[in-house]
Design a protein around this motif. Structure first.
Motif, PDB file in Angstrom:
ATOM      1  N   GLU A 171       0.826  -1.213   0.000  1.00  0.00           N
ATOM      2  CA  GLU A 171       0.000   0.000   0.000  1.00  0.00           C
ATOM      3  C   GLU A 171       0.859   1.260   0.000  1.00  0.00           C
ATOM      4  O   GLU A 171       0.555   2.243  -0.694  1.00  0.00           O
ATOM      5  CB  GLU A 171      -0.938   0.014   1.208  1.00  0.00           C
ATOM      6  N   LEU A 172       1.947   1.262   0.773  1.00  0.00           N
ATOM      7  CA  LEU A 172       2.823   2.432   0.812  1.00  0.00           C
ATOM      8  C   LEU A 172       3.479   2.678  -0.545  1.00  0.00           C
ATOM      9  O   LEU A 172       3.703   3.826  -0.944  1.00  0.00           O
ATOM     10  CB  LEU A 172       3.890   2.255   1.897  1.00  0.00           C
ATOM     11  N   VAL A 173       3.766   1.595  -1.262  1.00  0.00           N
ATOM     12  CA  VAL A 173       4.289   1.737  -2.628  1.00  0.00           C
ATOM     13  C   VAL A 173       3.234   2.372  -3.524  1.00  0.00           C
ATOM     14  O   VAL A 173       3.518   3.277  -4.315  1.00  0.00           O
ATOM     15  CB  VAL A 173       4.736   0.376  -3.188  1.00  0.00           C
ATOM     16  N   GLU A 174       1.981   1.924  -3.385  1.00  0.00           N
ATOM     17  CA  GLU A 174       0.889   2.486  -4.190  1.00  0.00           C
ATOM     18  C   GLU A 174       0.683   3.965  -3.907  1.00  0.00           C
ATOM     19  O   GLU A 174       0.293   4.735  -4.790  1.00  0.00           O
ATOM     20  CB  GLU A 174      -0.407   1.735  -3.919  1.00  0.00           C
ATOM     21  N   ARG A 175       0.951   4.368  -2.682  1.00  0.00           N
ATOM     22  CA  ARG A 175       0.788   5.774  -2.320  1.00  0.00           C
ATOM     23  C   ARG A 175       2.034   6.599  -2.674  1.00  0.00           C
ATOM     24  O   ARG A 175       2.075   7.802  -2.431  1.00  0.00           O
ATOM     25  CB  ARG A 175       0.467   5.907  -0.830  1.00  0.00           C
ATOM     26  N   GLY A 176       3.054   5.943  -3.220  1.00  0.00           N
ATOM     27  CA  GLY A 176       4.254   6.652  -3.616  1.00  0.00           C
ATOM     28  C   GLY A 176       5.135   7.059  -2.456  1.00  0.00           C
ATOM     29  O   GLY A 176       5.966   7.967  -2.588  1.00  0.00           O
ATOM     30  N   LEU A 177       4.995   6.391  -1.306  1.00  0.00           N
ATOM     31  CA  LEU A 177       5.739   6.780  -0.110  1.00  0.00           C
ATOM     32  C   LEU A 177       6.981   5.937   0.124  1.00  0.00           C
ATOM     33  O   LEU A 177       7.913   6.382   0.804  1.00  0.00           O
ATOM     34  CB  LEU A 177       4.826   6.712   1.118  1.00  0.00           C
ATOM     35  N   VAL A 178       6.992   4.705  -0.375  1.00  0.00           N
ATOM     36  CA  VAL A 178       8.186   3.870  -0.255  1.00  0.00           C
ATOM     37  C   VAL A 178       8.469   3.224  -1.607  1.00  0.00           C
ATOM     38  O   VAL A 178       7.605   3.182  -2.498  1.00  0.00           O
ATOM     39  CB  VAL A 178       8.056   2.771   0.834  1.00  0.00           C
TER      40      VAL A 178
END
Length: 393
Positions: A47-54
């Motif tokens: 999910e964090l990848v999808e949000r562009g955060l990691v």
């Protein structure tokens, strides 16, 4: 009882904070450090990848047995926090991405007291707009540093910018369409020091900044000391000197009348000297002053020695009160620090056993604006779901 969504948000925040504080790590290490299951961590990372955060980076090979893992690290190149600093003779803007990299930086020499607050904020707004059009796309918030006391987003005290008292800074930047918070410049500088650089993580620190005035930020037990009215750290107006020079606050004998930038420039240069031209960028003026000191100019060296001694007298009081691990000198103190440290440490050693605790900031004049950018990013670390999933697209 927390809802499922609240638990999910808290777990996302825990994973993101772990990567921020500890650096890149494998999913297995992230699970161990957060106490979450590997399956939960895999879902959180996705999910964090999808949000562009990691982002998933290099392959991690802890040993020769078993499958290698992929390191997870902060990304956030599309997510920025913007810091703005309003000072007596300049405006500055700096944008940090989630990983702490500078994405935009600009500075404008400006006679702020000579303009109305609405005019200054209009220029600040234009600088932020330029930053967002450049390297600071994906801005999530703005934090403004001002040289005074703040309640909410309203300036309540500003001895060196008296025309700003009562100004609602957030309202003046409302046209930007981003959340705006406002803080004292020295407090934000102290936060920058404990968030990045050689003093990151130090739980007890005193930060002193020299500009036209003198400000202080105190971190004790890892928390910023604000005081009951938010004015904790206003050390520039302590009556620490025997002199009776008038101060911008209306009183006499304040510490900043002895060690502030005005005191240095008056001692080092005549009124018609270019060093005292407020229309010149401060860093240019200080570069000229440093050149004179390095060339052995007697008047300049005497002026710097006096500032260093005065700093040591006041710093001794602060060390006795707060017992910090380090006293960090920022602002102009850091720029000319090579000539201040010896007299400062001598004066300090005569009063307290802490001469080895003084250090120069490596952040220079960017400390307050950098601290503001860190604060502007904090809501993302508190609740990563505030960044929409399409941010990574």
């Amino acid at each position: 009882m927390q809802s499922q969504g609240q638990v999910r948000s808290a777990n996302l925040a825990a994973a993101l904070a772990c990567l921020r504080d500890g650096g890149p790590r494998s999913r297995a290490r992230l699970a161990a450090d957060t106490g979450l299951t590997k399956a939960t961590v895999s879902s959180l990372v996705a999910e964090l990848v999808e949000r562009g955060l990691v982002a998933e980076g290099a392959v991690h090979r802890p040993g020769s047995v078993g499958r290698p893992g992929t390191l997870v690290e902060l990304d956030g190149r599309g997510v920025c926090g913007i810091g703005v600093e309003v000072n007596v003779d300049y405006l500055a803007v700096l944008a940090l991405d989630l990983g702490g990299a500078v994405r935009w930086e600009s500075r404008l020499a400006l006679d702020v007291p000579g303009l109305r607050p609405v005019e200054v904020l209009a220029r600040a707004s234009a600088m932020v707009a330029e930053a967002r059009a450049g390297g600071a796309a994906g801005a999530v918030g703005i934090t403004v540093a001002v040289p005074g006391g703040v309640q909410g987003s309203v300036v309540r005290t500003a001895p060196n910018l008296p025309g700003w008292v009562g100004t609602d800074v957030a309202a003046g930047l409302a046209d930007l369409g981003l959340p705006v918070t406002v803080g004292n410049d020295a407090d934000l500088s102290a936060l920058a020091e404990v968030s990045a650089g050689p003093h990151a993580g130090v739980p007890d620190l005193v930060y002193l900044t020299g500009e036209v005035g003198v400000g202080g930020g105190v971190v004790t037990g890892g928390q910023l000391l604000r005081g009951s009215t938010g004015l904790g750290g206003e050390v520039g107006h302590l009556a620490l000197t025997p002199g009776d020079a008038p101060c911008g606050c209306g009183r006499r004998g304040c510490w900043e009348t002895v060690v502030g930038l005005g005191a240095l420039l008056r001692a080092a240069a005549d009124p018609d000297d270019p060093l005292r031209d407020p229309g010149r960028d401060l860093e240019d003026r200080l570069a000229d002053l440093l050149a004179r000191a390095r060339d052995g100019d007697a008047r300049t060296l005497e002026a710097l020695t006096g500032i260093g001694t005065g700093l040591g007298v006041g710093a001794a009081v602060l060390v006795a009160l707060f017992d910090p691990a380090v006293v960090v000198l920022g602002g102009y103190f850091a720029v000319v620090g090579e000539f201040l440290l010896d007299p400062l440490r001598t004066a300090l050693a005569q009063r307290v056993d802490a001469a080895d605790r003084v250090a120069l900031s490596t952040l220079g004049f960017t400390a307050a604006v950098r601290g503001g950018a860190h604060v502007a990013l904090q809501p993302v670390f508190t609740d990563p779901t505030t960044v929409p999933l399409e941010a990574s697209a």
